[in-house]
Enzyme design. Structure first.
Site, PDB file in Angstrom:
ATOM      1  N   GLY A 110      -9.968 -18.517  12.198  1.00  0.00           N
ATOM      2  CA  GLY A 110      -9.739 -18.958  13.570  1.00  0.00           C
ATOM      3  C   GLY A 110     -10.118 -17.919  14.609  1.00  0.00           C
ATOM      4  O   GLY A 110     -10.245 -18.239  15.801  1.00  0.00           O
ATOM      5  N   LEU A 111     -10.319 -16.663  14.196  1.00  0.00           N
ATOM      6  CA  LEU A 111     -10.648 -15.606  15.153  1.00  0.00           C
ATOM      7  C   LEU A 111     -11.986 -15.827  15.838  1.00  0.00           C
ATOM      8  O   LEU A 111     -12.194 -15.380  16.969  1.00  0.00           O
ATOM      9  CB  LEU A 111     -10.651 -14.249  14.454  1.00  0.00           C
ATOM     10  CG  LEU A 111      -9.298 -13.711  13.971  1.00  0.00           C
ATOM     11  CD1 LEU A 111      -9.495 -12.411  13.207  1.00  0.00           C
ATOM     12  CD2 LEU A 111      -8.353 -13.490  15.142  1.00  0.00           C
ATOM     13  N   LEU A 112     -12.903 -16.529  15.143  1.00  0.00           N
ATOM     14  CA  LEU A 112     -14.232 -16.762  15.700  1.00  0.00           C
ATOM     15  C   LEU A 112     -14.359 -18.141  16.345  1.00  0.00           C
ATOM     16  O   LEU A 112     -15.450 -18.558  16.714  1.00  0.00           O
ATOM     17  CB  LEU A 112     -15.288 -16.612  14.596  1.00  0.00           C
ATOM     18  CG  LEU A 112     -15.366 -15.223  13.957  1.00  0.00           C
ATOM     19  CD1 LEU A 112     -16.213 -15.255  12.694  1.00  0.00           C
ATOM     20  CD2 LEU A 112     -15.931 -14.212  14.951  1.00  0.00           C
ATOM     21  N   GLY A 113     -13.228 -18.816  16.478  1.00  0.00           N
ATOM     22  CA  GLY A 113     -13.248 -20.178  17.021  1.00  0.00           C
ATOM     23  C   GLY A 113     -12.863 -20.279  18.481  1.00  0.00           C
ATOM     24  O   GLY A 113     -12.468 -21.356  18.948  1.00  0.00           O
TER      25      GLY A 113
ATOM     26  N   TYR B  69      -5.483 -27.350  -5.198  1.00  0.00           N
ATOM     27  CA  TYR B  69      -5.183 -27.676  -3.808  1.00  0.00           C
ATOM     28  C   TYR B  69      -4.061 -28.714  -3.722  1.00  0.00           C
ATOM     29  O   TYR B  69      -4.041 -29.678  -4.484  1.00  0.00           O
ATOM     30  CB  TYR B  69      -6.422 -28.216  -3.092  1.00  0.00           C
ATOM     31  CG  TYR B  69      -7.490 -27.183  -2.784  1.00  0.00           C
ATOM     32  CD1 TYR B  69      -7.279 -25.830  -2.985  1.00  0.00           C
ATOM     33  CD2 TYR B  69      -8.728 -27.577  -2.294  1.00  0.00           C
ATOM     34  CE1 TYR B  69      -8.261 -24.899  -2.700  1.00  0.00           C
ATOM     35  CE2 TYR B  69      -9.724 -26.650  -2.006  1.00  0.00           C
ATOM     36  CZ  TYR B  69      -9.488 -25.317  -2.220  1.00  0.00           C
ATOM     37  OH  TYR B  69     -10.472 -24.394  -1.933  1.00  0.00           O
TER      38      TYR B  69
ATOM     39  N   SER C 201     -14.155 -19.833   4.917  1.00  0.00           N
ATOM     40  CA  SER C 201     -13.589 -19.166   6.093  1.00  0.00           C
ATOM     41  C   SER C 201     -14.673 -18.748   7.074  1.00  0.00           C
ATOM     42  O   SER C 201     -14.725 -17.600   7.517  1.00  0.00           O
ATOM     43  CB  SER C 201     -12.747 -17.946   5.693  1.00  0.00           C
ATOM     44  OG  SER C 201     -11.967 -17.482   6.774  1.00  0.00           O
TER      45      SER C 201
ATOM     46  N   LEU D 149     -15.004 -19.285  10.113  1.00  0.00           N
ATOM     47  CA  LEU D 149     -14.503 -18.928  11.444  1.00  0.00           C
ATOM     48  C   LEU D 149     -13.505 -17.782  11.395  1.00  0.00           C
ATOM     49  O   LEU D 149     -12.768 -17.542  12.357  1.00  0.00           O
ATOM     50  CB  LEU D 149     -13.864 -20.151  12.123  1.00  0.00           C
ATOM     51  CG  LEU D 149     -14.765 -21.371  12.296  1.00  0.00           C
ATOM     52  CD1 LEU D 149     -14.044 -22.458  13.081  1.00  0.00           C
ATOM     53  CD2 LEU D 149     -16.078 -21.006  12.979  1.00  0.00           C
TER      54      LEU D 149
END
Length: 322
Positions: A216-219, A53, A211, A213
């Site tokens: 981000g689609l489920l946020g 990372y 992941s 969410l």
């Protein structure tokens, strides 16, 4: 905070895991420190990182930030269950990646130095290495445990049969084996329900979804767009693929009176073998916005409706055979 056992272990972790991947490339060291301090204050004691990372800040940058935060003292290291990972190459040189005994030894020492700690609570294989025998993998991990450099061993992105192979090889050595598995799991991607979750449950392995969410689609993406907040081109492409489901999902969340991100996290916490979804905030606001998920209660009617919107899987082979 109501802590949970990580798999079959006696280790207590918070039901949300703080992912640190954004620390360095997207979040400054100062802001990263503030988020980690706030996490401990809120009772989130489970942090996840990886040696690779850092992205634009350089591989290893994220672990360095976490290590600098530990070095401030104040009980930060003692209160934190730190998990980190190895697999990806730190350089282009042979043996600086994957899961050979040599790289496991070198990578662990390097992570300890960056994290500025004497031991890693959970040392995870970031991916399965098909070129390294399980006997070699476990011998190297057992040596690290005997040296006091790691406490537990975990995996990430393993298939169900990889979990079985790993556990049976560990059993032959009278080793503890894997205690955790990080898998890509959310309402939109439920493939792990076929074999990974059943294997994890059977072997007592705690699942740590990444992941949660769906990028981000489920946020609450639709309501955010309505408010003029931009989304990446990639996310808009994905939204077009799933728009009907997302529209139904956000409508259900409105009926429940709950934020979509909170519902997505609360749903994961109701699934078999799941210990703690990973939240990866870039900002303090994003971190704070995740905490109310622990207060969301989903009844059977809500869970049934979520299954209708996002159909899942039965355990294999019943999912596709009699």
């Amino acid at each position: 905070m109501e802590y949970v056992n990580l798999g079959r272990t006696g280790l207590k972790v918070s039901p949300l895991c703080l992912g640190t991947m954004n620390f360095g490339p997207f979040t400054s060291e100062e802001d990263s420190f503030a988020i980690m301090d706030r996490a401990l204050e809120a009772g989130v004691n489970f942090f996840d990182s990886a040696n690779v990372y850092g992205q634009s800040a350089g591989r290893g940058a994220t672990e360095t930030i976490v290590g600098n935060w530990f070095a401030q003292g104040g009980g930060r290291r003692e209160k934190t269950v730190i998990a980190t990972k190895l697999y990806g190459g730190m350089t282009d040189w042979p043996n600086d990646g994957l899961l050979s005994a040599l790289n496991i030894r070198k990578a662990c020492d390097a992570s300890l130095k960056r994290l500025r700690t004497d031991y890693i609570d959970i040392y995870q294989a970031h991916h399965v290495d098909r070129g390294t025998p399980w006997e070699e993998f476990w011998e190297a991990m057992d040596v690290l445990r005997q040296q006091g450099k790691i406490v537990y061993v975990g995996s990430s992105n393993f298939a169900g049969w990889h979990l079985a192979k790993a556990q049976e090889a560990a059993r032959r050595r009278n080793s503890v084996g894997l205690v955790s598995e990080q898998s890509h799991y959310n309402l939109l991607n439920r493939a792990v329900e076929l074999e990974v979750l059943p294997a994890a449950e059977d072997y007592g392995i705690g699942v740590i979804p990444w992941s949660p969410l769906g990028g981000g689609l489920l946020g609450g993406i639709l309501r955010k767009m309505d408010k003029g907040r931009s989304s990446s081109e990639r996310m808009l492409v994905e939204l077009d693929k799933h728009r009907e489901k997302i529209e139904a999902y956000e409508k259900l969340c409105d009926e429940l009176g709950a934020d979509p991100a909170h519902v997505a996290l609360a749903w994961l916490l109701k699934q078999r073998a799941v210990a703690a979804p990973i939240i990866g905030p870039r900002t303090m606001e994003q971190f704070e916005s995740s905490l109310p998920a622990l207060e969301v209660t989903l009844d059977e009617a809500a869970l049934t409706r979520l299954d209708e919107i996002f159909p899942g899987h039965r355990t294999a082979p019943e999912d596709y055979a009699w």
